[in-house]
Design a protein around this motif. Structure first.
Motif, mmCIF file in Angstrom:
data_model
loop_
_atom_site.group_PDB
_atom_site.id
_atom_site.type_symbol
_atom_site.label_atom_id
_atom_site.label_comp_id
_atom_site.label_asym_id
_atom_site.label_seq_id
_atom_site.Cartn_x
_atom_site.Cartn_y
_atom_site.Cartn_z
ATOM 1 N N MET A 1 0.822 -1.207 0.000
ATOM 2 C CA MET A 1 0.000 0.000 0.000
ATOM 3 C C MET A 1 0.858 1.259 0.000
ATOM 4 O O MET A 1 0.485 2.280 -0.570
ATOM 5 C CB MET A 1 -0.920 0.004 1.228
ATOM 6 N N GLY A 2 2.038 1.160 0.644
ATOM 7 C CA GLY A 2 2.951 2.287 0.621
ATOM 8 C C GLY A 2 3.440 2.590 -0.787
ATOM 9 O O GLY A 2 3.594 3.744 -1.175
ATOM 10 N N VAL A 3 3.672 1.522 -1.574
ATOM 11 C CA VAL A 3 4.090 1.696 -2.963
ATOM 12 C C VAL A 3 2.963 2.316 -3.789
ATOM 13 O O VAL A 3 3.178 3.244 -4.576
ATOM 14 C CB VAL A 3 4.521 0.352 -3.578
ATOM 15 N N ILE A 4 1.747 1.799 -3.601
ATOM 16 C CA ILE A 4 0.589 2.351 -4.314
ATOM 17 C C ILE A 4 0.397 3.816 -3.948
ATOM 18 O O ILE A 4 0.123 4.666 -4.802
ATOM 19 C CB ILE A 4 -0.679 1.542 -3.993
ATOM 20 N N GLN A 5 0.578 4.105 -2.671
ATOM 21 C CA GLN A 5 0.490 5.488 -2.196
ATOM 22 C C GLN A 5 1.517 6.366 -2.910
ATOM 23 O O GLN A 5 1.203 7.475 -3.365
ATOM 24 C CB GLN A 5 0.740 5.503 -0.689
ATOM 25 N N SER A 6 2.750 5.859 -3.024
ATOM 26 C CA SER A 6 3.811 6.615 -3.700
ATOM 27 C C SER A 6 3.507 6.811 -5.178
ATOM 28 O O SER A 6 3.780 7.888 -5.736
ATOM 29 C CB SER A 6 5.153 5.885 -3.536
ATOM 30 N N ILE A 7 2.967 5.774 -5.814
ATOM 31 C CA ILE A 7 2.590 5.889 -7.232
ATOM 32 C C ILE A 7 1.587 7.017 -7.426
ATOM 33 O O ILE A 7 1.727 7.861 -8.316
ATOM 34 C CB ILE A 7 1.997 4.559 -7.758
ATOM 35 N N ILE A 8 0.591 7.045 -6.556
ATOM 36 C CA ILE A 8 -0.459 8.060 -6.659
ATOM 37 C C ILE A 8 0.116 9.460 -6.414
ATOM 38 O O ILE A 8 -0.173 10.412 -7.147
ATOM 39 C CB ILE A 8 -1.599 7.756 -5.662
ATOM 40 N N ILE A 9 0.964 9.575 -5.386
ATOM 41 C CA ILE A 9 1.529 10.884 -5.044
ATOM 42 C C ILE A 9 2.447 11.394 -6.153
ATOM 43 O O ILE A 9 2.344 12.553 -6.581
ATOM 44 C CB ILE A 9 2.287 10.804 -3.706
ATOM 45 N N PHE A 10 3.347 10.534 -6.643
ATOM 46 C CA PHE A 10 4.276 10.977 -7.684
ATOM 47 C C PHE A 10 3.546 11.311 -8.981
ATOM 48 O O PHE A 10 3.921 12.245 -9.692
ATOM 49 C CB PHE A 10 5.354 9.923 -7.924
ATOM 50 N N ASN A 11 2.509 10.561 -9.297
ATOM 51 C CA ASN A 11 1.712 10.889 -10.481
ATOM 52 C C ASN A 11 0.993 12.220 -10.296
ATOM 53 O O ASN A 11 0.882 13.017 -11.242
ATOM 54 C CB ASN A 11 0.704 9.778 -10.767
ATOM 55 N N ALA A 12 0.492 12.470 -9.091
ATOM 56 C CA ALA A 12 -0.194 13.733 -8.817
ATOM 57 C C ALA A 12 0.771 14.909 -8.927
ATOM 58 O O ALA A 12 0.443 15.950 -9.518
ATOM 59 C CB ALA A 12 -0.819 13.694 -7.417
ATOM 60 N N ILE A 13 1.991 14.737 -8.384
ATOM 61 C CA ILE A 13 2.979 15.818 -8.461
ATOM 62 C C ILE A 13 3.411 16.039 -9.911
ATOM 63 O O ILE A 13 3.560 17.182 -10.364
ATOM 64 C CB ILE A 13 4.200 15.492 -7.575
ATOM 65 N N ALA A 14 3.599 14.919 -10.642
ATOM 66 C CA ALA A 14 4.006 15.041 -12.052
ATOM 67 C C ALA A 14 2.925 15.739 -12.876
ATOM 68 O O ALA A 14 3.217 16.488 -13.808
ATOM 69 C CB ALA A 14 4.299 13.657 -12.626
ATOM 70 N N ARG A 15 1.669 15.508 -12.517
ATOM 71 C CA ARG A 15 0.552 16.065 -13.283
ATOM 72 C C ARG A 15 0.271 17.512 -12.911
ATOM 73 O O ARG A 15 0.015 18.348 -13.768
ATOM 74 C CB ARG A 15 -0.699 15.216 -13.049
ATOM 75 N N TYR A 16 0.312 17.807 -11.604
ATOM 76 C CA TYR A 16 -0.093 19.145 -11.155
ATOM 77 C C TYR A 16 1.080 20.020 -10.712
ATOM 78 O O TYR A 16 0.882 21.184 -10.367
ATOM 79 C CB TYR A 16 -1.088 19.018 -9.992
ATOM 80 N N GLY A 17 2.305 19.450 -10.702
ATOM 81 C CA GLY A 17 3.467 20.213 -10.280
ATOM 82 C C GLY A 17 4.582 20.175 -11.306
ATOM 83 O O GLY A 17 4.327 20.013 -12.501
ATOM 84 N N THR A 18 5.813 20.317 -10.832
ATOM 85 C CA THR A 18 6.983 20.370 -11.707
ATOM 86 C C THR A 18 8.017 19.340 -11.245
ATOM 87 O O THR A 18 7.847 18.684 -10.207
ATOM 88 C CB THR A 18 7.632 21.768 -11.669
ATOM 89 N N GLU A 19 9.109 19.251 -12.013
ATOM 90 C CA GLU A 19 10.199 18.342 -11.627
ATOM 91 C C GLU A 19 10.818 18.789 -10.306
ATOM 92 O O GLU A 19 11.252 17.967 -9.499
ATOM 93 C CB GLU A 19 11.259 18.301 -12.729
ATOM 94 N N ASN A 20 10.840 20.101 -10.061
ATOM 95 C CA ASN A 20 11.339 20.620 -8.782
ATOM 96 C C ASN A 20 10.453 20.174 -7.621
ATOM 97 O O ASN A 20 10.944 19.901 -6.517
ATOM 98 C CB ASN A 20 11.415 22.144 -8.813
ATOM 99 N N ASP A 21 9.149 20.098 -7.868
ATOM 100 C CA ASP A 21 8.222 19.609 -6.835
ATOM 101 C C ASP A 21 8.508 18.147 -6.501
ATOM 102 O O ASP A 21 8.393 17.726 -5.349
ATOM 103 C CB ASP A 21 6.770 19.754 -7.296
ATOM 104 N N ILE A 22 8.874 17.364 -7.529
ATOM 105 C CA ILE A 22 9.215 15.950 -7.310
ATOM 106 C C ILE A 22 10.466 15.844 -6.442
ATOM 107 O O ILE A 22 10.516 15.060 -5.488
ATOM 108 C CB ILE A 22 9.431 15.213 -8.652
ATOM 109 N N SER A 23 11.491 16.641 -6.764
ATOM 110 C CA SER A 23 12.728 16.636 -5.972
ATOM 111 C C SER A 23 12.449 17.065 -4.532
ATOM 112 O O SER A 23 12.974 16.476 -3.575
ATOM 113 C CB SER A 23 13.760 17.568 -6.610
#
Length: 447
Positions: free
Chosen positions: A251-273
């Motif tokens: 579930m932690g991995v699924i959580q990370s998938i969702i979060i990173f996809n959300a940041i990639a979609r609504y944020g920037t590469e700097n937000d990911i870092s």
């Protein structure tokens, strides 16, 4: 006084100290290693490589999830069997233990290696970011058997209450990892794959130390460490008691998938870092708590196995209070000096005031976490894995995944931080209520 007698009759605070400080020290070193992983990649390669490692890292934790499944399940069973003096089950343990470690290594490595590109795309990686993430991920997969077996063996040693021995093994493997990282990354020019190879080398040493321990008969019980004979009853017990840890990892991995996809979609590469280093630092701050968690399991399990139900409940309360006391200084530093911490982790990064607020919100829940985390160790130790599974299900399935899918769509990247804090407050409150009722019931039964 042997370890079993000490755990069954010793002073609560002294037992907690003796069984927890080595685990805390080892896991703090593990947290430093994860933190340095990000620092080395960020400094010696670049921020894009850091973002790539951050996106690959959660998937590599599935491997450790299988190690925790076998290690937690077998460890909880071992502690209870030591308390009950069930020597026959202890002797036959390794047949099922070894079989499960090898089995999970195979089913984890092969498909993940083949579909690494698709998995990184699922995490939201694209272009060169995806290429770097795949390189790091595939390299970690080569060491899968050692990641799983080394961790599971170490958790068995902890289950005997031999925390110092287990901690030394962890420390040796991690020190080798830390020494090799800059050599592989920079000196040999291996980049992100060098960071993964350094970790693989550390895990190989880690595994060999665990094998040597049992091969030389250093354990507190007799066991056939070379056996590959699967015993259905023992195998089922291991899987049942270790299941909550595995669910939590997945579930932690699924959580990370969702979060990173959300940041990639609504944020920037700097937000990911930014999120990558923030999350790594958050996990680093939790390492003392994870040490207490590992120390609590054998103490509660052995007392539960011996029928000391009230004493097992008292240990839970003692460990929770200690967890809050340990985390509070970290909580204070994170809230008072966020700018300095961000500058340390992301040199040259231009942080906004809103991100400082996000940082503070994300870390504001630290004092609540001892209740939730220690409950996940307590319930398998008292042979009640259903409650631990429920708490994981509540946090991840009912709350985290739906909210992290919905909130960023309406409120953007910032909702990941305040939404996470809201979830932890809710889960912590519910866990406290369940624990209070359960411990009171066990004390009534004992009376």
């Amino acid at each position: 006084m042997d370890r079993k007698t000490f755990i069954l009759t010793g002073d609560l605070k002294k037992v907690m100290w003796e069984t927890s400080w080595p685990a805390i020290a080892a896991i703090v070193l593990y947290g430093i290693n994860n933190f340095l992983d990000a620092i080395f990649v960020g400094y010696l390669v670049n921020t894009q490589a850091l973002a790539a490692v951050g996106m690959a890292y959660p998937l590599s934790q599935i491997v450790l999830g299988f190690g925790r499944l076998v290690g937690t399940g077998a460890g909880a069973a071992v502690s209870i069997w030591i308390g009950k003096n069930e020597s026959n089950k202890l002797y036959n343990l390794f047949g099922s233990f070894n079989f499960l470690c090898i089995f999970f290594s195979l089913i984890c490595t092969v498909p993940a290696y083949i579909f690494a590109n698709e998995l990184m795309a699922m995490m939201g990686a694209k272009g060169n970011l995806q290429t770097i993430a795949v390189e790091y991920f595939r390299t970690t997969l080569i060491g899968t058997i050692f990641w799983i077996y080394g961790l599971a063996l170490n958790m068995l040693i902890r289950a005997e209450g031999k925390m110092k021995t287990a901690a030394v093994m962890i420390a040796v493997g991690l020190i080798i990892d830390i020494i090799l990282k800059p050599i592989f990354i920079s000196t040999l020019g291996m980049g992100v794959s060098g960071a993964a190879w350094a970790t693989n080398c550390g895990m190989i040493i880690y595994s060999l130390l665990g094998i040597f321990y049992y091969a030389k008969g250093k354990s507190s019980f007799k066991t056939n460490w070379k056996s590959l004979s699967f015993h259905p009853e023992i195998g089922k017990r291991i899987l049942k008691l270790g299941l909550p840890e595995m669910i939590l990892s997945i579930m932690g991995v699924i959580q990370s998938i969702i979060i990173f996809n959300a940041i990639a979609r609504y944020g920037t590469e700097n937000d990911i870092s930014f999120f990558t280093v923030l999350n790594r630092f958050f996990l680093f701050l939790l390492t003392p708590l994870f040490g207490l968690m590992r120390g609590l399991q054998p103490v509660v399990g052995i007392n539960f196995g011996a029928g000391n139900y009230v004493r097992a409940g008292k240990f839970l309360k003692t460990y929770i209070v200690a967890g809050i006391a340990i985390l509070f200084p970290f909580f204070f530093v994170a809230l008072v000096f966020p700018q300095q911490l961000i500058d340390l982790m992301l040199p040259g990064y231009s942080v906004t005031q809103h991100q400082i607020l996000d940082f503070r919100l994300f870390f504001s829940v630290l004092p609540l976490l001892p209740i939730t985390v220690l409950a996940l160790s307590y319930y398998p130790a008292v042979n009640d894995s259903k409650k631990a599974s429920f708490l994981v299900f509540l946090r991840q399935i009912i709350l985290y995944i739906p909210l992290m899918l919905i909130l960023p769509y309406y409120f953007g990247v910032k909702s990941i931080y305040w939404g996470s804090a809201l979830i932890e407050v809710t889960v912590g409150t519910i866990t406290f209520i369940i624990l209070k009722k359960g411990v009171a019931k066990s004390q009534t039964i004992a009376a």
